[in-house]
Motif scaffolding. Structure first.
Motif, PDB file in Angstrom:
ATOM      1  N   LEU A 264     -30.249  -6.791  33.858  1.00  0.00           N
ATOM      2  CA  LEU A 264     -31.714  -7.036  34.348  1.00  0.00           C
ATOM      3  C   LEU A 264     -31.433  -8.266  35.254  1.00  0.00           C
ATOM      4  O   LEU A 264     -32.094  -8.278  36.378  1.00  0.00           O
ATOM      5  N   ARG A 265     -30.785  -9.349  34.921  1.00  0.00           N
ATOM      6  CA  ARG A 265     -30.750 -10.312  35.904  1.00  0.00           C
ATOM      7  C   ARG A 265     -29.903 -10.009  37.037  1.00  0.00           C
ATOM      8  O   ARG A 265     -30.195 -10.284  38.249  1.00  0.00           O
ATOM      9  N   HIS A 266     -28.899  -9.070  36.997  1.00  0.00           N
ATOM     10  CA  HIS A 266     -28.148  -8.621  38.019  1.00  0.00           C
ATOM     11  C   HIS A 266     -29.126  -7.711  39.064  1.00  0.00           C
ATOM     12  O   HIS A 266     -28.914  -7.954  40.267  1.00  0.00           O
ATOM     13  N   ILE A 267     -29.890  -6.869  38.505  1.00  0.00           N
ATOM     14  CA  ILE A 267     -30.718  -6.189  39.093  1.00  0.00           C
ATOM     15  C   ILE A 267     -31.734  -6.916  40.165  1.00  0.00           C
ATOM     16  O   ILE A 267     -31.943  -6.881  41.025  1.00  0.00           O
ATOM     17  N   SER A 268     -32.169  -7.857  39.162  1.00  0.00           N
ATOM     18  CA  SER A 268     -33.139  -8.851  40.052  1.00  0.00           C
ATOM     19  C   SER A 268     -32.529  -9.376  41.194  1.00  0.00           C
ATOM     20  O   SER A 268     -33.087  -9.830  42.155  1.00  0.00           O
ATOM     21  N   GLN A 269     -31.170  -9.972  41.172  1.00  0.00           N
ATOM     22  CA  GLN A 269     -30.423 -10.519  42.151  1.00  0.00           C
ATOM     23  C   GLN A 269     -30.181  -9.535  43.340  1.00  0.00           C
ATOM     24  O   GLN A 269     -30.713  -9.948  44.406  1.00  0.00           O
ATOM     25  N   GLN A 270     -30.094  -8.268  42.958  1.00  0.00           N
ATOM     26  CA  GLN A 270     -29.988  -7.368  44.057  1.00  0.00           C
ATOM     27  C   GLN A 270     -31.401  -6.837  44.968  1.00  0.00           C
ATOM     28  O   GLN A 270     -31.298  -6.834  45.743  1.00  0.00           O
ATOM     29  N   ILE A 271     -32.587  -6.855  44.016  1.00  0.00           N
ATOM     30  CA  ILE A 271     -33.885  -6.863  44.631  1.00  0.00           C
ATOM     31  C   ILE A 271     -34.065  -8.014  45.645  1.00  0.00           C
ATOM     32  O   ILE A 271     -34.382  -7.632  46.522  1.00  0.00           O
ATOM     33  N   ASP A 272     -33.848  -8.984  45.120  1.00  0.00           N
ATOM     34  CA  ASP A 272     -34.100 -10.070  45.972  1.00  0.00           C
ATOM     35  C   ASP A 272     -33.092 -10.243  47.215  1.00  0.00           C
ATOM     36  O   ASP A 272     -33.772 -10.314  48.267  1.00  0.00           O
ATOM     37  N   THR A 277     -32.861  -8.444  53.243  1.00  0.00           N
ATOM     38  CA  THR A 277     -31.894  -7.757  54.246  1.00  0.00           C
ATOM     39  C   THR A 277     -32.410  -6.577  54.662  1.00  0.00           C
ATOM     40  O   THR A 277     -32.189  -6.257  55.979  1.00  0.00           O
ATOM     41  N   ASP A 278     -33.023  -5.736  53.554  1.00  0.00           N
ATOM     42  CA  ASP A 278     -33.237  -4.411  54.060  1.00  0.00           C
ATOM     43  C   ASP A 278     -34.373  -4.024  53.209  1.00  0.00           C
ATOM     44  O   ASP A 278     -34.560  -3.079  52.362  1.00  0.00           O
ATOM     45  N   ALA A 279     -35.718  -4.569  53.336  1.00  0.00           N
ATOM     46  CA  ALA A 279     -36.925  -4.381  52.404  1.00  0.00           C
ATOM     47  C   ALA A 279     -37.365  -2.895  52.844  1.00  0.00           C
ATOM     48  O   ALA A 279     -38.254  -2.405  51.924  1.00  0.00           O
ATOM     49  N   LEU A 383     -33.804   3.474  41.031  1.00  0.00           N
ATOM     50  CA  LEU A 383     -33.610   1.984  41.671  1.00  0.00           C
ATOM     51  C   LEU A 383     -32.333   1.565  41.865  1.00  0.00           C
ATOM     52  O   LEU A 383     -31.894   0.814  42.709  1.00  0.00           O
ATOM     53  N   LEU A 384     -31.204   2.004  41.035  1.00  0.00           N
ATOM     54  CA  LEU A 384     -29.911   1.695  41.166  1.00  0.00           C
ATOM     55  C   LEU A 384     -29.243   2.231  42.320  1.00  0.00           C
ATOM     56  O   LEU A 384     -28.524   1.831  42.956  1.00  0.00           O
ATOM     57  N   LEU A 385     -29.753   3.429  42.658  1.00  0.00           N
ATOM     58  CA  LEU A 385     -29.368   4.176  43.919  1.00  0.00           C
ATOM     59  C   LEU A 385     -30.024   3.469  45.049  1.00  0.00           C
ATOM     60  O   LEU A 385     -29.175   3.385  46.109  1.00  0.00           O
ATOM     61  N   THR A 386     -31.308   3.152  45.095  1.00  0.00           N
ATOM     62  CA  THR A 386     -31.749   2.424  46.155  1.00  0.00           C
ATOM     63  C   THR A 386     -31.081   1.063  46.383  1.00  0.00           C
ATOM     64  O   THR A 386     -30.759   0.734  47.614  1.00  0.00           O
ATOM     65  N   LEU A 387     -30.743   0.328  45.326  1.00  0.00           N
ATOM     66  CA  LEU A 387     -29.935  -0.981  45.310  1.00  0.00           C
ATOM     67  C   LEU A 387     -28.231  -0.620  45.841  1.00  0.00           C
ATOM     68  O   LEU A 387     -27.507  -1.723  45.890  1.00  0.00           O
TER      69      LEU A 387
END
Length: 742
Positions: A264-272, A277-279, A383-387
């Motif tokens: 979850l911490r890793h995913i949070s960093q990817q969302i940020d 960069t590509d909202a 979400l994982l595919l989006t990221l």
């Protein structure tokens, strides 16, 4: 040879047919005519696979207006390869006009089909493959050719051919084993894994693993385009109920929860990162989720991950709950769920709950509704595919927790959630676990029965055969058990109830550690090792019991005496170690040194391994292989079966692998006084019971040794294979099958 079966011309790849094969094909034809399911038990070594594929292939060729496709499900890659070898032999006997329009292939995982030099040599083939084939990786390489983005040349060839519709040019009609597909991939520089995945929809026969149909996460990706008129065969299904319940069971340990927090911490960093960069990608995903998960469209073949365990198609069309549509809101829900599970696993007491009460407690303590729980797994995949995350193995912990949540949010019955702070077998070591245990095997296989008009459940050991319709909740139009026709008494089962000192032997809990029992078991094996040539296979009731008794034999000096006659090899839970042990066991038997192989009853590692011919002249079953009865999961399942189906289940026996053809011979020793009881013997397959003589039901070690020597003396006599009904020709079938296995 060709013969007529109730008006159906059948092509059979051998010069003669066993009587039971003819009867088997007759029952199978009746099931196909009735467009219903079949439950068929036929002894090992009687050519069940040849009969199945010959009848179904001939039926399809004779009924062009009713195009049948065969999906043949096996347990292991070894069994898959044997089935494809039988198919190749059958196709070689078909008229060229028929053979040239049939395609049969095996399908397995990336690990077994990848030919990329670096990826195939890595320990994480799935992740390595996605890093080179994900759609966004390919798009980046096409957009910025100077970026030197690494790609897979084999996949690029596949993708280019798929876009042009030219994939059929790469694979011609015929039979393709996994080795054939890899060779084709290297030769034509095309990915054999994705090529096989694509050709499944065009093949006449597909041979693959049970999981490709029974595990919903895999089936929705690999088997989604199968039509109702397909014939599905599950071969060697004596453990199919366990496969079904394991596909829908999840265990969460403390390590899983800690790993999920890191995910979850890793995913949070990817969302940020994407917000900066590509909202637009996150916003586009939000709009899709308003219309439902089904609106994601058809993902590129390289992007398809494991699908949802439980959600039916109609739910996927619903709008995703508003509180998890935005990525950051979804992440907040996952954090609340993980913290709740972290608190629940820290109990000092054993807890047993049903899904409804557990989901209610999650709502009251974490504020997550049951409807939201149902969508968590698919929302995570989206979400994982989006990221653009390709390392699926890294996120296995949070995926497991979302699996768990989706199941308890979907099913109200057939499951238990059991929380245990300690393992009963190691009560001094704290190892807390939350186990979502499926008790109803029909939940995984029912979609298969409902979807396809004919499903064939078959094995060499289905006794008692009337158990399976209740376990799997289906109504077969044909249900029959066949016997083995033999020209000589080549099977010698024995029940050993006591040692040479006349003390009883058993693995009952109050007797298994008795030094007298341990010593008598050791003396039994020592006496047999000195008298029986070639290979001996020993089955124990569990790994812990095997470890303990082998250690005791070593302390008593018995193991050293056994090794003066034969080498000893032991199965372990490690697949690589056991494979090496099996290879060396076979080498010791081939060179005449002889060997003993220690294995575990119903163990997963040696599942599907045949100990035929000189590799298994004797099988010893030490004890009655009940499952671990103190397991709270097993007890909960047995209670569920008693409540719903009035089923009281016992474990199957593990001795059928000693005979794999009619020219073979072997002995079986059931070493436990409980086998002298009729209720225990009645659970043995009928073809074993028919050879279990009254004089062999209560033997001591000395008597068993005498019986073994007499049996081996008879088997050493010249064998009149011609017998009285053309058995010389039948023996050609045995020889041909043995040649394929060597």
């Amino acid at each position: 040879m060709w013969f007529d079966l109730d008006g159906l011309p059948v092509c059979f790849p051998y010069d003669a047919i066993y009587p039971e094969q003819h009867e088997y094909m007759g029952e199978l034809k009746r099931a196909l005519d009735a467009r219903g399911h079949a439950l068929l038990e036929m002894p090992t070594g009687t050519g069940k696979t040849a009969a199945l594929i010959s009848l179904i292939t001939s039926y399809a060729l004779a009924n062009p207006s009713r195009p049948l496709r065969l999906f043949y499900c096996t347990r292991t890659v070894h069994e898959m390869e044997k089935t494809l070898a039988e198919l190749r032999l059958l196709f070689s006997h078909l008229p060229p006009a028929d053979a040239c329009r049939l395609l049969a292939l095996g399908l397995s995982s990336r690990k077994n089909l990848c030919v990329h030099p670096q990826v195939s040599a890595s320990g994480a083939v799935d992740t390595g493959c996605r890093r080179l084939t994900a759609s966004w990786v390919c798009e980046k390489a096409a957009y910025d050719r100077e970026s030197a983005t690494p790609l897979c040349d084999y996949f690029e060839t596949f993708d280019a051919a798929a876009r042009k519709g030219d994939l059929a040019l790469y694979i011609q009609p015929g039979v393709y084993t996994l080795a054939d597909l890899r060779s084709l991939g290297r030769e034509r520089r095309i990915c054999p894994y994705f090529l096989a995945r694509h050709m499944v929809k065009h093949a006449n026969v597909v041979v693959y693993s049970y999981q490709y149909l029974l595990d919903p996460r895999v089936a929705s990706i690999v088997s989604s385009e199968m039509q109702k008129d397909c014939v599905v065969v599950f071969d060697e299904v004596h453990n199919i109920d366990n496969v079904c319940i394991e596909a829908l069971s999840v265990s969460i340990r403390k390590q899983t929860i800690q790993g999920a927090k890191g995910n979850l911490r890793h995913i949070s960093q990817q969302i940020d990162r994407f917000k900066a960069t590509d909202a637009s990608r996150l916003n586009a995903e939000y709009r899709r989720l308003v219309d439902g998960l089904a609106q994601r469209g058809n993902l590129p073949i390289s992007d398809a991950w494991l699908a949802n365990l439980a959600l039916p198609d109609d739910i996927l069309k619903e709008a995703v709950p508003g509180n998890i549509r935005k990525a950051e809101h979804f992440l907040t829900v996952l954090w609340r769920l993980v913290r709740n599970l972290d608190e629940r696993v820290d109990t000092e007491n054993v807890v047993n709950e049903r899904p409804v009460s557990f989901a209610t407690s999650i709502y009251s303590l974490a504020g997550i509704e049951t409807t939201t729980l149902r969508f968590l797994y698919d929302r995570l995949q989206s979400l994982l595919l989006t990221l653009e995350i390709t390392d699926t193995d890294e996120f296995m912990h949070i995926q497991k927790i979302c699996d768990f949540a989706t199941l308890i949010g979907t099913y109200k019955r057939g499951f238990s959630i059991i929380i245990e702070p300690y393992d009963d077998r190691m009560p001094d070591i704290r190892d807390p676990v939350i186990q979502l245990s499926c008790h109803d095997a029909s939940l995984a296989i029912q979609p298969v029965f409902n979807r396809f008009q004919t499903v064939v459940i078959t094995s060499g050991t289905l006794s008692p055969i009337d158990l399976y319709p209740r376990l799997l909740n289906f109504n077969p139009v044909i249900s029959r058990s066949f016997t083995m026709s033999l020209t000589r008494d080549c099977i010698c089962p024995m029940v050993l109830t006591r040692g040479s000192d006349q003390l009883p032997v058993s693995t009952k809990f109050d007797m298994r550690s008795d030094p007298g029992v341990v010593r008598n078991y050791g003396r039994l094996l020592l006496e047999m090792a000195s008298a029986v040539p070639d290979g001996i296979v020993c089955f124990f009731v569990s790994y812990s019991y095997m470890d303990g008794i082998v250690s005791s034999w070593n302390d008593m000096g018995i193991l050293q005496e056994i090794m003066q006659h034969k080498l000893v090899f032991i199965e372990t839970p490690d697949v690589v170690e056991t494979t090496l042990a099996l290879d060396n066991y076979r080498k010791a038997c081939d060179c005449g040194r002889g060997a003993v192989f220690f294995s575990v009853a119903r163990g997963k590692v040696v599942e599907g391994i045949d100990f035929n011919r000189h590799y298994g002249r004797l099988v010893i079953m030490f004890g009655v292989p009940f499952q671990y009865t103190l397991s709270k999961i097993l007890r909960a399942r047995l209670e569920y079966l008693r409540e719903t189906s009035q089923i009281q289940r016992q474990a199957a026996q593990c001795v059928g692998r000693v005979i794999r053809s009619k020219a073979d011979y072997g002995m079986m020793i059931f070493a436990d006084k409980r086998y002298s009881r009729h209720d225990k013997r009645s659970k043995l397959p009928g073809w074993i019971r028919s050879h279990l003589h009254d004089a062999h039901l209560n033997l001591s070690t000395d008597m068993a040794l005498h019986t073994a020597r007499e049996f081996l003396r008879r088997m050493a006599q010249p064998y009149d294979k011609a017998g009285s009904s053309g058995q010389t020709e039948e023996n050609l079938q045995d020889k041909a099958r043995d040649a394929m296995e060597m």
